[in-house]
Design a protein around this motif. Structure first.
Motif, PDB file in Angstrom:
ATOM      1  N   LEU A 292      52.265 -33.579  46.926  1.00 13.92           N
ATOM      2  CA  LEU A 292      51.285 -34.380  46.209  1.00 13.92           C
ATOM      3  C   LEU A 292      51.330 -35.792  46.749  1.00 13.92           C
ATOM      4  CD1 LEU A 292      51.883 -33.160  42.534  1.00 13.92           C
ATOM      5  CD2 LEU A 292      50.196 -32.319  44.187  1.00 13.92           C
TER       6      LEU A 292
ATOM      7  N   LEU B 160      44.216 -38.487  44.626  1.00 16.04           N
ATOM      8  CA  LEU B 160      45.355 -37.576  44.741  1.00 16.04           C
ATOM      9  C   LEU B 160      44.980 -36.447  45.692  1.00 16.04           C
ATOM     10  CD1 LEU B 160      48.110 -36.344  43.779  1.00 16.04           C
ATOM     11  CD2 LEU B 160      46.832 -35.311  41.889  1.00 16.04           C
TER      12      LEU B 160
ATOM     13  N   SER C 266      49.582 -39.454  46.610  1.00 18.37           N
ATOM     14  CA  SER C 266      48.719 -40.211  45.706  1.00 18.37           C
ATOM     15  C   SER C 266      48.407 -41.577  46.284  1.00 18.37           C
ATOM     16  CB  SER C 266      49.377 -40.350  44.331  1.00 18.37           C
ATOM     17  OG  SER C 266      50.661 -40.934  44.430  1.00 18.37           O
TER      18      SER C 266
ATOM     19  N   SER D  87      47.723 -44.292  40.096  1.00 25.01           N
ATOM     20  CA  SER D  87      47.711 -42.847  40.335  1.00 25.01           C
ATOM     21  C   SER D  87      49.116 -42.275  40.219  1.00 25.01           C
ATOM     22  CB  SER D  87      47.140 -42.551  41.725  1.00 25.01           C
ATOM     23  OG  SER D  87      45.794 -42.959  41.818  1.00 25.01           O
TER      24      SER D  87
END
Length: 310
Positions: A261, A248, A263, A268
């Motif tokens: 974010l 991440l 990932s 994940s």
């Protein structure tokens, strides 16, 4: 001689500025002092603010009569190698966990409290002594940058009113205009982009399974993360994916006032789905406020699997 120093791993802007400005204050007060460190400087200190090291010395002989002041560090297991623990006479820090250790040794000379930046604590020494007008413009600018960096431009949950007041006074003293924070963070971003792979690996944490987050968690603080993602996403995925898909990246985008974010694989993404209402689009989530890694870690540690009702 008083040696003002910090931690062993690296110096960020808060530690760098705090050491330099505090040594200047001590000298002005008639106490001979030198700011000194053997740690590398990180990307929060852009080139224009590190030219000539602005009063920070490389480690050298300190003499048997030297004593040490610690700035922006209180973990006695991670001090600069030049420090002799028995000769530490003062600690200025805002990280929790070692208050009792230092209170027993130093009493009131251990100033460890909840505040956004150690630079704010150093500023307060100048203010309370009545010497603020004599602070160099360089030190005022460095302290202001340290406050900006550590409070994420005043968006972090650790930011206090004391940090805001300190920055305002320092900005006036240094002649910084309202656009200066953006220019500072843009300089940091250019420095990160110039060595992106190293920056990603330098701030990569390996988490335990009970974190309920991807195993490898990197974080970068930028001014405009959207531009970086558009231009460098393949490289980011290559660097962080070299151990597999369990990773991440938190890209804090201060100019946009949000976090991205990014990932790795499906596993994940599912871990983040449990913690956040914001869903991913092509492996990317856009949160409408900056979020720190430690805040996501708190969410992960607090998560509990729903009971099996079968």
């Amino acid at each position: 001689m008083i040696i003002v120093t910090s931690g062993a791993a690296y110096l960020d802007m808060d530690a760098y500025a705090g050491c330099i400005a505090y040594a200047e204050w001590l000298n002005l007060c008639g106490q001979p002092a030198r700011a000194m460190s053997s740690a590398p400087l990180n990307e929060s200190i852009p080139q224009p603010l590190r030219q000539g090291l602005k009063g920070l010395e490389a480690p050298g002989p300190v003499g048997s009569d030297a004593v040490f002041v610690l700035v922006d560090v209180s973990n006695h297991l991670h001090l600069d190698p030049l420090v002799e623990l028995a000769r530490v006479v003062e600690v200025i820090d805002h990280h929790p966990g070692f208050e009792a250790f230092w209170a027993e040794r130093l009493g009131p000379r251990a100033d460890i409290r909840r505040i956004g930046a150690a630079c704010t604590q150093v500023y307060e020494r100048w203010r309370d002594s009545g010497l603020l007008a004599q602070m160099s413009r360089d030190s005022a600018q460095l302290l202001a940058a340290g406050i900006l960096d550590n409070t994420l431009n005043f968006t972090a949950d650790i930011c206090t009113e004391a940090d805001r007041l300190a920055y305002a006074a320092l900005a006036r003293h240094a002649g910084l205009d309202r656009q200066w924070p953006g220019r500072y963070f843009a300089q940091c971003q250019r420095q990160i982009e110039a060595q992106l792979e190293q920056a990603l690996l330098k701030d990569l944490k390996v988490l335990e399974a009970d974190s309920n987050l991807p195993r490898r968690f990197a974080q970068l603080t930028l001014w405009n993360a959207a531009e970086l993602l558009e231009q460098r996403r393949p490289l980011i995925e290559e660097v962080l994916g070299q151990w597999g898909e369990d990773w991440l990246l938190n890209l804090i985008s201060l100019g946009e006032g949000r976090s991205y974010l990014l990932s790795g694989g499906v596993g994940s993404a599912q871990q983040l789905d449990r913690l956040l209402e914001c869903r991913a689009v092509n492996g990317l989530r856009c949160l409408e406020r900056p979020i720190l890694r430690k805040e996501l870690l708190r969410l992960g540690l607090a998560w509990r699997a729903p009971p099996n009702l079968e």
